[in-house]
Motif scaffolding. Structure first.
Motif, mmCIF file in Angstrom:
data_model
loop_
_atom_site.group_PDB
_atom_site.id
_atom_site.type_symbol
_atom_site.label_atom_id
_atom_site.label_comp_id
_atom_site.label_asym_id
_atom_site.label_seq_id
_atom_site.Cartn_x
_atom_site.Cartn_y
_atom_site.Cartn_z
ATOM 1 N N UNK A 99 -11.396 5.041 4.053
ATOM 2 C CA UNK A 99 -9.746 5.584 3.556
ATOM 3 C C UNK A 99 -10.110 7.221 3.266
ATOM 4 N N UNK A 100 -8.841 7.895 4.877
ATOM 5 C CA UNK A 100 -9.749 8.866 3.991
ATOM 6 C C UNK A 100 -7.447 8.900 3.406
ATOM 7 N N UNK A 101 -6.830 8.822 4.284
ATOM 8 C CA UNK A 101 -5.155 8.139 3.796
ATOM 9 C C UNK A 101 -5.164 6.665 4.159
ATOM 10 N N UNK A 102 -4.045 6.797 3.339
ATOM 11 C CA UNK A 102 -3.022 5.467 3.813
ATOM 12 C C UNK A 102 -2.275 5.053 3.504
ATOM 13 N N UNK A 103 -1.498 4.031 4.859
ATOM 14 C CA UNK A 103 0.218 4.312 4.068
ATOM 15 C C UNK A 103 0.920 3.574 3.087
ATOM 16 N N UNK A 104 0.191 3.566 2.088
ATOM 17 C CA UNK A 104 1.177 3.112 0.615
ATOM 18 C C UNK A 104 0.367 0.911 1.190
ATOM 19 N N UNK A 105 0.645 0.500 0.163
ATOM 20 C CA UNK A 105 -0.191 -1.066 -0.273
ATOM 21 C C UNK A 105 0.709 -1.949 -1.534
ATOM 22 N N UNK A 106 0.425 -1.466 -2.418
ATOM 23 C CA UNK A 106 1.467 -1.917 -3.701
ATOM 24 C C UNK A 106 1.158 -3.032 -3.845
ATOM 25 N N UNK A 107 -0.035 -3.196 -3.486
ATOM 26 C CA UNK A 107 -1.227 -4.416 -3.960
ATOM 27 C C UNK A 107 -1.698 -5.156 -2.691
ATOM 28 N N UNK A 108 -0.611 -5.235 -1.939
ATOM 29 C CA UNK A 108 -0.604 -6.039 -0.610
ATOM 30 C C UNK A 108 -2.028 -5.654 -0.055
ATOM 31 N N UNK A 109 -2.604 -4.212 -0.604
ATOM 32 C CA UNK A 109 -3.973 -4.394 0.550
ATOM 33 C C UNK A 109 -4.930 -3.980 -0.763
ATOM 34 N N UNK A 110 -5.190 -4.738 -1.302
ATOM 35 C CA UNK A 110 -6.044 -5.252 -2.127
ATOM 36 C C UNK A 110 -6.576 -5.586 -1.872
ATOM 37 N N UNK A 147 8.284 -8.505 -0.531
ATOM 38 C CA UNK A 147 7.239 -8.855 0.563
ATOM 39 C C UNK A 147 6.887 -7.338 0.825
ATOM 40 N N UNK A 148 5.678 -6.570 0.195
ATOM 41 C CA UNK A 148 5.263 -5.631 -0.043
ATOM 42 C C UNK A 148 5.726 -4.526 1.331
ATOM 43 N N UNK A 149 5.750 -5.154 1.677
ATOM 44 C CA UNK A 149 6.158 -3.719 3.553
ATOM 45 C C UNK A 149 5.884 -2.657 2.940
ATOM 46 N N UNK A 150 4.406 -2.117 2.877
ATOM 47 C CA UNK A 150 4.382 -0.363 3.442
ATOM 48 C C UNK A 150 4.209 -0.419 4.437
ATOM 49 N N UNK A 151 4.526 1.062 4.669
ATOM 50 C CA UNK A 151 4.769 2.015 6.144
ATOM 51 C C UNK A 151 3.780 1.938 7.033
ATOM 52 N N UNK A 152 2.614 2.066 7.106
ATOM 53 C CA UNK A 152 1.219 1.444 7.243
ATOM 54 C C UNK A 152 1.028 0.538 7.490
ATOM 55 N N UNK A 153 1.467 -0.287 8.636
ATOM 56 C CA UNK A 153 0.766 -1.610 8.607
ATOM 57 C C UNK A 153 -0.163 -2.001 8.243
ATOM 58 N N UNK A 154 -0.697 -3.324 7.652
ATOM 59 C CA UNK A 154 -2.590 -3.497 7.708
ATOM 60 C C UNK A 154 -3.268 -3.381 9.381
ATOM 61 N N UNK A 155 -4.051 -2.206 8.923
ATOM 62 C CA UNK A 155 -5.163 -3.083 10.296
ATOM 63 C C UNK A 155 -5.963 -2.022 10.104
ATOM 64 N N UNK A 156 -7.257 -2.311 10.795
ATOM 65 C CA UNK A 156 -9.111 -1.800 10.899
ATOM 66 C C UNK A 156 -9.353 -1.529 12.284
ATOM 67 N N UNK A 157 -10.153 -0.163 11.349
ATOM 68 C CA UNK A 157 -11.542 -0.077 13.596
ATOM 69 C C UNK A 157 -12.250 -0.323 12.771
#
Lengths: 764, 204
Positions: free
Chosen positions: A261-272, A212-222
């Motif tokens: 998205x100015x900065x994002x806390x890791x994705x590794x493909x999970x946030x594509x 599982x990718x488990x990037x540090x920043x959880x998936x989120x949107x505003x």
């Protein structure tokens, strides 16, 4: 700025992406090796460093808008069920709850390739979206989730690819459990003939786990609306991809949707991929007339926001006595979760070695679990573990040193297309890596180490695409004081995109990097560029940045020529000023030039060139691992990893080495500890947090040595860069597995190589 | 540990004056739109019964707040004090992403009730700075590229600071031990190690 529209394709995450794109046809002088350059290739500190170490970097997780309310998602409690009834009355009565969405009151927005909807009455895995609550605080939203009463009709479920293949298996979707209805097949030559030619035919089976990718920043949107105009902040690897899905889902013109998205806390493909949560936030925000922030919690991330699918791979090969490969076949089964995805892993198998007779058959199977997504070098990580373990076995059968065996079957051209490579420096990588690990001096005969701590050395090979390609653009704005603003068609995912764009422009225009600002990740202000995936960002964007900067230089030269009254060929550009070659007294700086021309800003738009036709473009490399196996506890300790790669030009030594470290350490996690455990009895995932899903810590880091054997791939582009983010992880697990075998004389054919598997191999 | 003395000073009248946020003290209350002010007033009426008053020092400034008792220190810092440099990653004390200093020691602020920090001195990543100027540890993380995506970085920096407070000249093992609770999924660990060693070397 000469341009043309071409049909082109390039490798992106395990597949070729074909496009018709506008490309730059400008030719610039080749850059020589990095020693001759001033900024590119140097260990430059990242320009976003200040924001990130000071805590001022604003991630989507930190977005806080006036009047903002908070949304949470209720996931299915069961792996396969029909929702008979949802009672939201009690939840709605909780003070502070503003709205609840379910399949009953939400538009049927198609999702996952039309296999389901945003909310579906049929939930097909634990965590599948059942409802969303928006409330005045995160706490109230969480509380409200508990008050939603869902009546499920539980259905039988399937949790493994074996189970999914059975003729009487539960059908996850009406059209069956095999994605696409049949396996993906590839062949070349004639494998039957090839096996006949062989002196030795050997086969073996390997399996790999779900990671599982488990990037540090959880998936989120505003999401925030202003009339019909929508702004979405999203933790994503592809702002344009999100914009397009959001606008299509909500029926908005793309011009009305801005994704940031100015900065994002890791994705590794999970946030594509665009998340359902993003659409949910937008729907809720429109209904309420308030900004809505939605976050997926860590548990849900481990359930539904993607994973590297498992694999069972059966490999067969024929070799001649001298080790020459005569035929190779691969059959793989991969469980990709509850909705269509891709679990193939034949890329390395088909592409690394010279073998004319080849057949691969790959089954991607649906089961009742979270859906797979691209995860750093999808297919290649698991495929390389199996292939490179198998190659070592073949070498042993032939009685040949594993490195020699690989060199014996070295392919000078791409075995898939027959095309030559733009560059292939794998031989050089083997040489550098083997010298650094002490392959010929230190490596003992397999299993010959004495004592209970046994050491071994192993290696594995890497291949990946990573050419990048068009369309990708960079806009350059030169201010009247000579400072610059760079707008790149990308978003930064931690790989250093902000920094290398400034380096490339600085290299050409000789403007110091501290007089530049780089803007990424805003669909309404930046030009188009691809998602940050497939190791394509630097190879796509850096040539566009050079194109923009070279055009700017041409513009300055042309302006200087007019102002100084001298032909351009009598002028020279140096350190952001133009000088007359023959008359040192005649010169003009950028600010003076702008002033004389009554200009406030020069603007250029750089584009990526087309990839060269009739060439294969790949990155190559090899990892060499030295391990120590404790034969009493079964614990594997990694002592050293040497990585040697052909990745074209290095843009930034500091960030490249860092990314290699990261890939290798994630590779160690995949090899030794990471594993999502799905309980076959309940269909639920047993480990959904960092306590039970183990990832490497700082204590798990061995000595790591990085060697880049390439300079610039000048056939590829004007910067000669190939992508390296994914190559960094590809061969690590295979190298470790081969080192473990060398240490103990027993082969671990299943990942992760946990102590129980090692002890079983040793003593059963 | 609860600072009950504060509740006597903290009257509802004072609270309503500062509507818009339950934070008073040196953190100025944000102005509030009129359409919400009635709602806030109602909350003040009912919530003063269920909320706890708390005072502590954050980054050298005294902070007095009224909070729901279940508020974690991380939530207090991020949501009420708007100190969003502190990140929440696992939200259950497993990853070190929310590390701050409490009386000079590293704590996981997501795993600590804010009321348990009453009377303590909290330092967050923002508190390491002098105005816009970085702390030497922060500079070391840039110089040695001890980060990639940067999301775990504030926690890493604070864990490093805790090590150096305890021992300005830590051994390699002490650094490994002290940093091992801070996960970095990008796995920038070798450079994090270099950054902490470099910061420690400045003390030598």
């Amino acid at each position: 700025m000469p341009r043309k529209i071409v049909k082109t394709k390039y490798f992106f995450e395990e597949d070729y992406r074909e496009t018709i794109a506008e490309v730059s046809t400008d030719k610039y002088e080749d850059w020589k090796n990095n020693d001759t350059l001033k900024v590119v290739g140097k260990p430059v500190s990242r320009i976003d460093g200040y924001d990130k170490v000071s805590g001022t970097a604003k991630y989507t997780f930190d977005v806080d808008l006036p009047g903002m309310v908070h949304a949470r998602i209720l996931g299915s409690a069961y792996p396969n069920a029909i929702i008979k009834k949802i009672n939201i009355k009690k939840a709605k009565q909780l003070e502070g709850v503003l709205e609840i969405l379910t399949f009953e009151n939400t538009p049927k927005i198609p999702w996952y390739n039309n296999s389901t909807f945003l909310f579906d009455s049929h939930v097909r895995c634990e965590g599948d979206e059942v409802a969303a609550v928006v409330a005045e605080s995160e706490c109230i939203a969480e509380e409200a989730l508990k008050l939603i009463e869902v009546e499920y009709e539980q259905l039988p479920f399937v949790t493994s690819s074996n189970g999914a293949m059975k003729t009487d298996a539960v059908k996850i979707h009406d059209n069956g459990n095999i994605v696409g209805g049949r396996p993906a097949e590839y062949s070349r030559g004639n494998v039957d003939e090839g096996f006949k030619e062989a002196d030795i035919v050997f086969e073996d089976t390997f399996d790999t786990q779900v990671a599982v990718h488990n990037p540090t920043e959880v998936h989120c949107s505003a999401a925030n609306w202003d009339g019909n105009k929508l702004t979405v902040w999203d933790s994503t690897q592809g702002v344009f991809a999100v914009r397009n899905v959001v606008s299509a889902s909500l029926g908005l013109p793309e011009s009305d949707v801005t994704v940031i998205t100015k900065y994002m806390g890791g994705g590794f493909g999970g946030k594509l991929e665009t998340g359902k949560y993003t659409i949910i936030a937008a729907l809720l925000a429109r209904d309420l007339g308030k900004p809505v922030k939605i976050t997926v919690n860590r548990k849900q991330m481990n359930l539904i926001t993607g994973n590297r699918p498992d694999s069972t791979q059966s490999l067969k090969a024929g070799i001649k006595k001298d080790g020459t490969l005569t035929a190779m076949t691969l059959t793989s089964y991969s469980a990709v979760g509850a909705y269509p995805s891709w679990g193939g892993c034949s890329g390395p198998f088909r592409s690394i070695y010279k073998c004319g007779n080849m057949k691969t058959t790959e089954y991607s199977l649906m089961i009742n679990a979270g859906r797979a997504r691209a995860f750093r070098a999808p297919g290649h990580v698991q495929g390389t573990f199996a292939l490179e373990s198998f190659i070592d076995e073949l070498a042993e059968k032939a009685g040949i040193d594993p490195l020699e065996f690989r060199l014996k079957n070295y392919s000078e051209t791409d075995p898939n297309s027959g095309n030559p490579y733009t560059t292939k420096l794998l031989r050089e990588a083997y040489k550098k890596g083997s010298e650094a690990i002490g392959w010929h001096q230190k490596r003992k005969a397999t299993g010959s180490d004495t004592g209970y701590l046994k050491r071994g050395i192993g290696m594995a090979t890497q291949i990946w695409g990573g050419s990048g390609g068009p369309p990708a653009y960079v806009t350059l704005k030169l201010n009247s004081d000579g400072s610059a603003i760079i707008l790149g068609g990308s978003q930064d995912i931690g790989t250093g995109t902000y920094t290398f764009l400034a380096q490339v422009v600085s290299e050409v225009l000789e403007i110091p990097m501290n007089k530049m600002q780089v803007i990424l990740g805003n669909t309404s202000s930046i030009p188009f560029g691809p998602e940050s995936g497939g190791s394509t960002t630097a190879p796509s964007l850096s040539p566009a940045a050079r194109d923009a900067a070279e055009q700017m230089k041409n513009k300055i030269m042309s302006g200087a020529s007019a102002v100084l009254g001298l032909p351009e060929n009598e002028l020279i550009y140096k350190e952001a000023a133009v000088y007359a070659i023959n008359d040192k007294s005649k010169s003009i700086t950028i600010p003076d030039l702008m002033h004389r021309m009554h200009e406030q800003m020069f603007i250029t738009n750089g584009a990526r060139s087309v990839n060269p036709e009739h060439y294969a473009i790949n990155s190559f490399g090899a990892h060499f691992a030295e391990v120590e196996v404790n034969t009493e506890t079964g614990k594997i300790k990694i002592l050293k990893i040497v990585a040697a790669h052909d990745i074209g030009r290095v843009l930034n030594k500091k960030t490249v080495e860092n990314q290699f470290h990261g890939g290798i350490i994630q590779g160690i996690g995949f090899a030794l500890m990471e594993e999502r455990i799905l309980d076959a009895n309940t269909g639920k995932v047993l480990n959904t947090d960092f306590h039970t899903y183990k990832i490497p810590t700082i204590q798990d880091v061995p000595e790591i040595e990085i060697h880049v054997v390439s300079t610039g791939d000048n056939l590829l582009s004007n910067t000669g860069v190939k992508g390296m983010g994914e190559p960094a992880i590809i061969p690590t697990a295979g190298a470790i597995a081969n080192a473990v075998y060398n240490a103990i004389g027993k082969r671990i054919k299943s990942l992760p190589m946990t102590p129980d598997k090692v002890l079983n191999a040793l003593y059963s | 540990m609860k600072d009950k003395s504060k509740s006597r000073v903290f009257s509802r009248r004072n609270f309503v004056k500062g509507i818009g946020t339950s934070v008073i003290g040196t953190y100025a209350a944000a102005p509030v739109l009129s359409k919400f002010s009635m709602k806030i007033f109602e909350e003040a009426e009912t919530e003063s019964k269920t909320k706890e008053s708390l005072s502590l020092h954050v980054n050298g400034k005294k902070v007095s707040v009224l909070i729901e008792p279940e508020t974690t220190l991380a939530e207090l810092l991020r949501n009420k004090l708007k100190l969003t440099g502190t990140k929440i990653i696992c939200n259950q004390g497993e990853c070190g992403g929310c590390t701050v200093l409490m009386n000079g020691k590293a704590v996981s602020s997501c795993h600590l009730l804010a009321i348990d920090a009453a009377g303590s001195e909290i330092i967050t990543i923002e508190g390491l700075m002098s105005g816009e100027k970085l702390h030497p540890i922060q500079e070391a993380f840039i110089e040695h590229d001890g980060l990639q995506c940067g999301f775990c970085t504030p926690g890493q920096v604070m864990a490093a600071q805790a090590i150096l407070i305890k021992n300005p000249k830590p051994s390699k093992d002490e650094i490994l031990q002290g940093m091992s609770g801070n996960l970095c999924r990008c796995a920038a660990y070798p450079n994090i190690m270099k950054s902490v060693i470099a910061a420690a070397d400045k003390n030598k």
